[in-house]
Design an enzyme around this catalytic site. Structure first.
Site, mmCIF file in Angstrom:
data_model
loop_
_atom_site.group_PDB
_atom_site.id
_atom_site.type_symbol
_atom_site.label_atom_id
_atom_site.label_comp_id
_atom_site.label_asym_id
_atom_site.label_seq_id
_atom_site.Cartn_x
_atom_site.Cartn_y
_atom_site.Cartn_z
ATOM 1 N N PRO A 44 5.458 -0.987 -4.302
ATOM 2 C CA PRO A 44 4.665 -1.019 -3.457
ATOM 3 C C PRO A 44 4.117 -2.332 -2.682
ATOM 4 O O PRO A 44 4.395 -3.470 -3.184
ATOM 5 C CB PRO A 44 3.314 -0.556 -4.386
ATOM 6 C CG PRO A 44 3.844 0.413 -5.512
ATOM 7 C CD PRO A 44 5.079 -0.422 -5.796
ATOM 8 N N ARG A 45 3.722 -1.949 -1.447
ATOM 9 C CA ARG A 45 3.561 -3.268 -0.625
ATOM 10 C C ARG A 45 2.493 -4.356 -1.216
ATOM 11 O O ARG A 45 2.879 -5.591 -1.130
ATOM 12 C CB ARG A 45 2.963 -2.756 0.522
ATOM 13 C CG ARG A 45 4.024 -2.028 1.650
ATOM 14 C CD ARG A 45 3.455 -1.448 2.852
ATOM 15 N NE ARG A 45 4.302 -0.562 3.546
ATOM 16 C CZ ARG A 45 4.041 -0.065 4.875
ATOM 17 N NH1 ARG A 45 2.767 -0.214 5.206
ATOM 18 N NH2 ARG A 45 4.891 0.580 5.129
#
Length: 622
Positions: free
Chosen positions: A325-326
């Site tokens: 995830p970012r």
């Protein structure tokens, strides 16, 4: 009496419009013409409403075009095992379980149908060898599920929705900014704004207003966001009496351009990593293997060889760490830069040139190839890109009902980036475009049902409120020797960048609130020269009121949340506290004076047992 029609929309104008303020009457007014706004307008029109779209820029220029990678939808075109339940689980885990479960559920269930609807309306998606809509990999998604058009998916979405809007004959008011919302006995009665070209005021009388104004990125110095993103919808909702949720969670996209300075922060799509790009520091080390959280260890490749096999055959399905995830990737990049292993221009390297053929890169990433070639004189088919984190997206927004998108104010709805709850503490890439489509449709239908159900008993706009809004809008012209709006914005951006950025501490956040308060004081006496025609300084002066209110909301919520979670990282509270902070959300509302914000806590909505099972049971390996 002679009929008068507006020269741009052809809409009939009231007699007052010809000699004074322009007035229009609609069932539903949509503020914003991005993916969420256009989808809401189409839904409202199809449900029988008389609807108008009001946009700050030109139609087709919405920031949705920057969402390049794709639309997350569990269509199963590449992985038949994919389904809405897996997508729902990925979304909740990506948001660190602070998402409103019902919004995540609706999104996962309805996104595939919304994608097929776009195709029916003329969207041209890339194809698999079998002729199905192609789906690519993105961070945090268990399976390849992003329906895409090269790296121009957002542009194709806007093109399709715009064409549909025009085809249906929906009225569009371009280059018009909304500054105030009106109410009658607690119910929305209309919206007030001005033409950016002439400065002339416009009143929209409508019992339902849908806010689709996007994000808040222009409060930060380094951002991928365009000039329109000044938190207008967030602030309009606050001043109307609605609440905001999750405002401490600001997503810093891991990959924005860092050189040259003129384009610093410009987005580099996650598609580069989804199609095989890897992250390296100045020593040539592929460093993401050192930053895999325990939470994702079971499904993330531990070695470079294992990760490369996944790209080649996809049978292993232990994903490369570049596709975490970012928030995880952004923190890792930030750590490498702080440790002195950054590039000459203060970023790190994103390399796809050594991993894919030039033909593959030009076909799959045409916009990125052109962007780097034209703006940085870098050929991404032959050399790595220099990238770094950039303020990209705010997870927080107007607190809404999941099924209707209505706020606490009757007749006021919010969709897209200016609404909150769907993404929790961190949005997965690709979930934004699906969010726009799913909740845009729901909001348009709900707003129409409410507005048309009123019959003739509609809320009215008070003339005193109209005069007050007009006076407030022109107030900066009446100040002599006041501060310059551009100087205030520059100082705000620097403060937010330095003190409310990717890594936060209590001391820095407290300083930011002191500085924001001083900036608010300066803004009360800022001066604008000239007249209302073609006056960008005046436009910014009005936008600053929103930017300062939203910036305070972010900083105050970030100070209160004493843990690290998703897009909120506290250096002084590095752990995620599931027992205390994992059970509640922070809610922001306007204070009693109407000049600042105050916080309250709210328990998380209780997830039903039939959905809890997706997190209680052991994960089944493919």
């Amino acid at each position: 009496m002679t009929e008068t029609r507006h020269p741009m929309t052809g809409n009939e104008m009231s007699p007052e419009s010809a000699g004074g303020m322009e007035r229009h009457a609609y069932d539903v007014v949509v503020v914003g013409a991005g993916g969420a706004g256009l989808r809401a307008a189409i839904a409202a029109h199809d449900a029988g409403a008389r609807v108008a779209v009001v946009c700050k820029s030109l139609l087709g220029k919405a920031h949705t075009v920057m969402a390049e990678g794709g639309i997350a939808a569990a269509m199963g075109n590449r992985w038949p095992e994919d389904n809405w339940e897996v997508h729902f689980r990925d979304t909740m885990r990506g948001g660190k379980m602070l998402n409103h479960w019902r919004m995540a559920q609706l999104h996962a269930q309805q996104a595939p149908e919304r994608v097929m609807e776009l195709e029916d309306w003329g969207a041209l998606f890339d194809r698999t060898d079998d002729g199905l809509i192609s789906q690519r990999d993105f961070g945090g998604h268990r399976y390849a599920r992003l329906a895409h058009v090269g790296d121009r998916t957002g542009l194709e979405m806007i093109r399709t929705l715009q064409q549909r809007t025009v085809q249906l004959g929906i009225d569009v008011f371009m280059e018009l900014t909304v500054t105030d919302l009106f109410q009658d006995d607690g119910r929305i009665s209309g919206a007030f704004g001005y033409w950016r070209e002439t400065g002339r005021f416009v009143l929209f009388e409508a019992p339902a207003v849908i806010l689709a104004t996007g994000g808040i990125g222009k409060s930060f110095k380094v951002t991928s966001n365009s000039w329109e993103y000044t938190g207008d919808g967030h602030a309009l909702a606050l001043r109307a009496g609605a609440s905001l949720i999750n405002m401490e969670f600001v997503q810093f996209h891991p990959t924005g351009m860092v050189w040259p300075p003129s384009v610093k922060g410009l987005l580099v799509t996650e598609s580069v990593r989804g199609d095989g790009g890897v992250l390296k520091n100045s020593e040539g080390t592929r460093f993401m293997f050192d930053y895999i959280p325990d939470f994702f260890r079971a499904e993330t490749a531990d070695t470079e060889e294992e990760a490369d096999r996944w790209y080649d055959d996809k049978k292993n399905n232990r994903r490369p760490p570049e596709l975490l995830p970012r928030d995880e990737v952004a923190r890792a990049i930030n750590s490498e830069i702080k440790a002195g292993r950054g590039t000459p221009h203060g970023g790190i390297y994103l390399d796809i040139a050594s991993r894919r053929t030039p033909e593959f890169i030009r076909k799959r990433l045409p916009s990125m190839y052109h962007q780097f070639k034209e703006l940085a004189d870098v050929d991404i088919t032959a050399e790595p890109m220099e990238i770094g984190p950039t303020c990209h997206y705010v997870m927080g927004g107007v607190e809404v009902d999941p099924d209707t998108q209505e706020s606490a104010v009757t007749g006021l709805y919010a969709v897209g980036e200016c609404s909150g709850g769907m993404h929790g503490s961190n949005r997965l890439g690709g979930n934004s475009l699906g969010d726009l489509l799913v909740f845009g449709k729901l909001a348009g239908e709900a707003a129409t049902a409410y507005a048309t159900g009123l019959g003739r008993a509609r809320p009215a706009v008070a003339e005193d409120d109209l005069r007050a809004a007009s006076h407030s809008a022109v107030a900066p012209f009446e100040v002599e020797g006041g501060d310059n709006p551009y100087a205030i914005q520059s100082d705000l951006q620097q403060s937010m960048n330095d003190l409310v950025g990717i890594i936060r501490t209590a001391g820095e956040l407290e300083r930011s609130l002191v500085e924001i308060e001083a900036l608010k004081e300066r803004a009360r006496s800022m001066a604008v020269e000239g007249h209302r025609q073609y006056n960008p300084g005046w436009h910014l002066a009005l936008d600053l009121r929103n930017m300062l209110l939203v910036s305070e909301s972010i900083a105050r919520a970030a100070l209160a949340r004493e843990e690290s979670r998703g897009g909120h990282t506290r250096d002084d509270f590095p752990q995620t506290d599931h027992e205390v902070w994992g059970r509640k959300n922070l809610v922001v509302s306007l204070d009693a004076a109407g000049t600042g914000v105050e916080l309250s806590e709210r328990p998380l909505p209780e997830m039903p047992d039939e959905l809890k099972k997706y997190f209680d049971e052991p994960r089944k390996e493919s």
